[in-house]
Design an enzyme around this catalytic site. Structure first.
Site, PDB file in Angstrom:
ATOM      1  N   GLU A 336      55.560 -22.737  68.104  1.00  0.00           N
ATOM      2  CA  GLU A 336      55.910 -21.762  67.068  1.00  0.00           C
ATOM      3  C   GLU A 336      54.969 -21.827  65.864  1.00  0.00           C
ATOM      4  O   GLU A 336      55.405 -22.094  64.743  1.00  0.00           O
ATOM      5  CB  GLU A 336      57.345 -22.029  66.580  1.00  0.00           C
ATOM      6  CG  GLU A 336      58.384 -21.905  67.661  1.00  0.00           C
ATOM      7  CD  GLU A 336      59.764 -22.387  67.234  1.00  0.00           C
ATOM      8  OE1 GLU A 336      60.739 -21.930  67.813  1.00  0.00           O
ATOM      9  OE2 GLU A 336      59.849 -23.243  66.312  1.00  0.00           O
ATOM     10  N   ARG A 339      51.820 -20.661  60.045  1.00  0.00           N
ATOM     11  CA  ARG A 339      50.740 -20.847  59.082  1.00  0.00           C
ATOM     12  C   ARG A 339      49.355 -20.815  59.737  1.00  0.00           C
ATOM     13  O   ARG A 339      48.426 -20.200  59.222  1.00  0.00           O
ATOM     14  CB  ARG A 339      50.931 -22.199  58.382  1.00  0.00           C
ATOM     15  CG  ARG A 339      49.981 -22.456  57.253  1.00  0.00           C
ATOM     16  CD  ARG A 339      50.010 -23.923  56.835  1.00  0.00           C
ATOM     17  NE  ARG A 339      51.326 -24.484  56.724  1.00  0.00           N
ATOM     18  CZ  ARG A 339      52.018 -24.585  55.588  1.00  0.00           C
ATOM     19  NH1 ARG A 339      51.491 -24.169  54.453  1.00  0.00           N
ATOM     20  NH2 ARG A 339      53.225 -25.117  55.576  1.00  0.00           N
ATOM     21  N   CYS A 415      55.761 -17.767  32.372  1.00  0.00           N
ATOM     22  CA  CYS A 415      56.100 -18.555  31.187  1.00  0.00           C
ATOM     23  C   CYS A 415      56.407 -19.996  31.549  1.00  0.00           C
ATOM     24  O   CYS A 415      57.492 -20.506  31.228  1.00  0.00           O
ATOM     25  CB  CYS A 415      57.275 -17.903  30.482  1.00  0.00           C
ATOM     26  SG  CYS A 415      56.933 -16.191  30.120  1.00  0.00           S
ATOM     27  N   TYR A 445      53.268 -17.989  53.760  1.00  0.00           N
ATOM     28  CA  TYR A 445      54.183 -18.523  52.760  1.00  0.00           C
ATOM     29  C   TYR A 445      53.777 -18.172  51.325  1.00  0.00           C
ATOM     30  O   TYR A 445      54.029 -18.952  50.402  1.00  0.00           O
ATOM     31  CB  TYR A 445      54.335 -20.044  52.922  1.00  0.00           C
ATOM     32  CG  TYR A 445      54.792 -20.429  54.309  1.00  0.00           C
ATOM     33  CD1 TYR A 445      56.051 -20.051  54.770  1.00  0.00           C
ATOM     34  CD2 TYR A 445      53.958 -21.123  55.175  1.00  0.00           C
ATOM     35  CE1 TYR A 445      56.467 -20.380  56.056  1.00  0.00           C
ATOM     36  CE2 TYR A 445      54.365 -21.453  56.463  1.00  0.00           C
ATOM     37  CZ  TYR A 445      55.622 -21.078  56.892  1.00  0.00           C
ATOM     38  OH  TYR A 445      56.033 -21.398  58.157  1.00  0.00           O
TER      39      TYR A 445
HETATM   40  N1  LLP Z   1      59.350 -23.303  63.710  1.00  0.00           N
HETATM   41  C1  LLP Z   1      60.339 -23.658  62.878  1.00  0.00           C
HETATM   42  C2  LLP Z   1      61.649 -23.992  63.422  1.00  0.00           C
HETATM   43  C3  LLP Z   1      60.101 -23.725  61.512  1.00  0.00           C
HETATM   44  O1  LLP Z   1      61.079 -24.093  60.689  1.00  0.00           O
HETATM   45  C4  LLP Z   1      58.820 -23.398  61.002  1.00  0.00           C
HETATM   46  C5  LLP Z   1      58.539 -23.452  59.587  1.00  0.00           C
HETATM   47  C6  LLP Z   1      57.822 -22.996  61.904  1.00  0.00           C
HETATM   48  C7  LLP Z   1      58.126 -22.976  63.256  1.00  0.00           C
HETATM   49  C8  LLP Z   1      56.447 -22.612  61.482  1.00  0.00           C
HETATM   50  O2  LLP Z   1      55.772 -23.653  60.863  1.00  0.00           O
HETATM   51  P1  LLP Z   1      54.217 -23.473  60.512  1.00  0.00           P
HETATM   52  O3  LLP Z   1      53.461 -23.411  61.817  1.00  0.00           O
HETATM   53  O4  LLP Z   1      54.080 -22.205  59.753  1.00  0.00           O
HETATM   54  O5  LLP Z   1      53.873 -24.652  59.703  1.00  0.00           O
HETATM   55  N2  LLP Z   1      57.182 -22.803  52.787  1.00  0.00           N
HETATM   56  C9  LLP Z   1      56.516 -23.980  53.290  1.00  0.00           C
HETATM   57  C10 LLP Z   1      56.580 -24.065  54.790  1.00  0.00           C
HETATM   58  C11 LLP Z   1      57.983 -24.007  55.325  1.00  0.00           C
HETATM   59  C12 LLP Z   1      58.002 -24.079  56.809  1.00  0.00           C
HETATM   60  C13 LLP Z   1      59.332 -23.711  57.308  1.00  0.00           C
HETATM   61  N3  LLP Z   1      59.433 -23.744  58.709  1.00  0.00           N
HETATM   62  C14 LLP Z   1      55.076 -23.969  52.824  1.00  0.00           C
HETATM   63  O6  LLP Z   1      54.673 -23.024  52.176  1.00  0.00           O
HETATM   64  O7  LLP Z   1      54.339 -24.920  53.058  1.00  0.00           O
END
Ligand code: LLP
Length: 490
Positions: A336, A339, A415, A445
Site C-alpha cells: 500500500e 507517499r 500566526c 500528505y
Molecule cells: N497503509 C496504511 C494502513 C496506512 O495507514 C498508510 C499510511 C499507508 C498504507 C501509506 O503509507 P505511505 O506509503 O504513504 O507511507 N501524515 C503522515 C503520514 C501518515 C501515514 C498514515 N498511514 C506524514 O505526513 O508523514
C-alpha cells in the site's frame, strides 16, 4: 529598500558563501548552485528552460503561478504514473512466479478523482481509509472490487457503504469492529471480504506519530501472546468461524517514511508464522498477505530512499524463505504505497514576501545570521513541519540566479513561530520579494492535511503533462469558506 532583506539591529550580515554556516545542520552541504539538488528531489520531468525558469511536464512554473496563483500544488502526471508502474512491475517481478502482487495506492497521501483514474490506468488498486476517501475513489471510476477500506474506527455507516459498493476488502482493526462487520454483513445478507490488520510488535524507525506496529498505539490487533491466544489469533478464529466473513488474509503496516528494510522483513516473517499457526489450529491456509506501505522518500539531500526494485526483491526473498520454511504456499501479496508514489511527483510553488536577517547565537559561540524568507502559505498547506518536524528543501524556481547563497529558513504567514516550511536551505542572496520558490516532494500528505487556519483558502492542485496544465482541485475561495458561516449573507 523594496525587495531586500531587512537587517535587524543585532543581525550580522554574512558576506560571501558561508561554508559551512554555523547554524546549518550537518547534513546540509553549503551549496552555491542548486542545480544538482533540483534533479534529485523534483519530479523526473523537471528541468530549467533557457531562461532559467523551472519547467515541469513541459509547463513553466512562472506561467503556472501567473494563471493559477500561489501557493500552488503542482503534480507531474508522468512522474506519478512512472512511480506507480515502478512499484507494480518491481513487485510483480520479484514475487513471480510464485504469486501475484496487488499494489494499492494509499489514497490518504493525496486523492482526487483524476488521480484515482491515473492509478487505475496504471493497474493499481486503491486503498481508502474513510467513507470520504471511498466516495472519491468510487467517483474516480475505480472498480469497487479493487478497493480496500481501512480505519481504526470505522462507523457502521462506513462499513455498510463499503459492503453496499461491493468493496474488495475491509481491513478489520479490532475485535469489536470484526463483530460489527459480521453483524452488518448478516443484516445485508452478504459475506464481507476481510483482512485482519495486525500489530506485529515492530517499532519502525521513523517519527513516533507515524510508527504504527508497536504495541503502544491505537492501530491493529495485537500479536502479543500472554498466557492464552493473542488478540490476532482470537480475531482469526472468530472470522473463520463466521458465515458472514470471508477471511482473505493478514495485513500489517508498520509506519510511514521508513528507509530501514529490517522492520518490513521482521513484520512479514511474523505474519507468515501466524499464517502457519492458523493452518495448524484451523486447517485453513490464508490466501493473502498485505505488507502495507510506508516506503520513505527523499525530502532533502540527506535522504537516500531505496528503489522499488530493491524493496521488492528484499521483501520477496524474506517472504519466499519464510513460506518455504513453514511449508506454506506464497500467498497473494499486496502493498500500500502512498507517499512513495505521489510524494516526489509533487511540489509546492510559493511567492516570496518579507525577508529578515536575524542574528542567532550559534552552537560554536559565534553570532550568525539566519535569513527568514516568508512565503504566501505555510502550515495550512504543509503541516508536516509542525506535526513531525519534517525537513524540506527549496529552490528558486522562476529564474536562475548565480552568486552567493544564504542560509535561509522558509516560513509561512500564519500566526505561529513554528510555522516553518523549510527549516534550513541555502537560497540565493539575490532572492527578492515576488520570486517563486519550489518546495519539492510535497505531493503526499500536504494537500490531504491542509487546513483553513487563519482563514486561508486551500491552494489549488494542478497536474502538468505534455506541455499542458490541468486543474485537479480548484483553489478554495473566501466565499466558499464563508458559506459555512451561517451568519454570512453574500
Ligand atoms: N497503509 C496504511 C494502513 C496506512 O495507514 C498508510 C499510511 C499507508 C498504507 C501509506 O503509507 P505511505 O506509503 O504513504 O507511507 N501524515 C503522515 C503520514 C501518515 C501515514 C498514515 N498511514 C506524514 O505526513 O508523514
Amino acid at each position: 529598500m523594496h525587495g531586500q532583506p531587512q537587517e535587524q539591529a543585532h543581525g550580522q550580515p554574512t558576506h560571501g558563501a558561508p561554508a559551512p554556516h554555523p547554524l546549518a545542520p550537518d547534513w546540509l552541504s553549503p551549496i552555491t548552485d542548486s542545480a544538482g539538488l533540483e534533479h534529485h528531489l523534483l519530479p523526473a520531468d523537471a528541468h530549467r528552460d533557457d531562461d532559467g525558469v523551472l519547467t515541469v511536464g513541459g509547463v513553466d512554473v512562472a506561467s503556472l503561478a501567473e494563471e493559477h496563483g500561489t501557493p500552488l500544488y503542482v503534480l507531474s502526471e508522468s512522474d506519478f504514473r512512472a512511480r506507480a508502474r515502478a512499484f507494480r512491475e518491481a513487485f510483480g517481478r520479484a514475487f513471480a512466479p510464485e504469486t501475484e502482487v496487488d499494489v494499492f495506492y494509499a489514497g490518504k497521501a493525496f486523492l482526487s478523482t483524476q488521480v484515482v483514474a491515473w492509478a487505475v490506468e496504471e493497474g493499481l488498486c486503491v486503498d481508502t481509509s474513510t467513507g470520504g476517501e471511498l466516495a472519491v475513489a468510487l467517483a474516480g471510476g475505480a472498480d469497487p472490487a479493487r478497493l480496500g477500506l481501512h480505519g481504526n474506527n470505522k462507523s457502521d455507516d462506513e462499513i455498510r457503504r463499503a459492503l453496499d459498493a461491493g468493496i474488495g476488502r475491509i481491513i478489520a482493526d479490532s475485535l469489536d469492529e470484526l463483530e460489527r462487520i459480521e453483524t452488518i454483513a448478516e443484516q445485508m445478507r452478504t459475506r464481507a471480504p476481510v483482512m485482519l490488520r495486525l500489530t506485529p510488535g515492530v517499532h519502525a524507525s521513523t517519527h513516533e506519530y507515524i510508527a504504527t506496529a508497536h504495541e503502544d498505539q491505537k492501530f491493529g490487533l495485537s500479536m502479543a501472546r500472554d498466557s492464552g491466544p493473542s488478540v490476532a489469533e482470537r480475531a482469526a478464529a472468530a472470522a473463520l468461524d463466521s458465515e458472514h466473513i470471508d477471511l482473505r488474509g493478514l495485513h500489517c503496516h508498520i509506519g510511514s517514511q521508513i528507509f530501514e528494510p529490517t522492520g518490513f522483513e521482521v513484520a512479514a516473517r511474523r505474519l507468515i508464522e501466524l499464517v502457519a499457526d492458523i493452518r495448524r489450529d484451523h486447517g485453513v491456509e490464508l490466501a493473502e498477505l498485505d505488507l502495507g506501505g510506508g516506503h520513505g522518500i527523499a525530502y532533502t539531500e540527506a535522504d537516500d530512499p531505496r528503489r522499488p526494485e530493491d524493496i521488492a526483491e528484499a521483501l520477496a526473498a524474506t517472504v519466499k524463505t519464510a513460506c518455504a520454511e513453514a511449508d506454506l504456499r506464497v500467498p497473494r501479496i499486496s502493498i500500500e504505497p502512498g507517499r512513495a508514489i505521489v510524494g516526489p511527483a509533487g511540489f509546492t510553488l510559493y511567492r516570496v514576501g518579507v525577508q529578515k536577517d536575524v542574528g542567532v547565537d550559534a552552537p560554536d559561540g559565534s553570532t550568525a545570521t539566519r535569513r527568514y524568507v516568508a512565503v504566501d502559505g505555510g502550515m495550512s498547506d504543509n503541516a508536516r513541519g509542525v506535526l513531525y518536524g519534517a525537513d524540506y528543501s527549496a529552490v528558486l524556481a522562476g529564474r536562475k540566479v548565480v552568486g552567493d547563497h544564504r542560509l535561509s529558513r522558509i516560513v509561512g504567514k500564519h500566526c505561529e513561530s513554528g510555522d516553518i516550511v523549510v527549516r534550513d536551505v541555502y537560497l540565493p542572496a539575490a532572492t527578492v520579494r515576488g520570486d517563486l520558490l519550489a518546495v519539492p516532494a510535497t505531493g503526499a500528505y500536504c494537500h490531504s492535511l491542509a487546513s483553513n487556519y487563519n482563514w486561508l483558502p486551500r491552494p489549488a492542485v494542478v497536474a502538468v503533462a505534455e506541455g499542458a496544465a490541468r486543474t485537479l482541485i480548484r483553489r478554495e475561495t473566501e466565499d466558499e469558506m464563508l458559506s459555512r458561516d451561517t451568519g454570512w449573507t453574500a
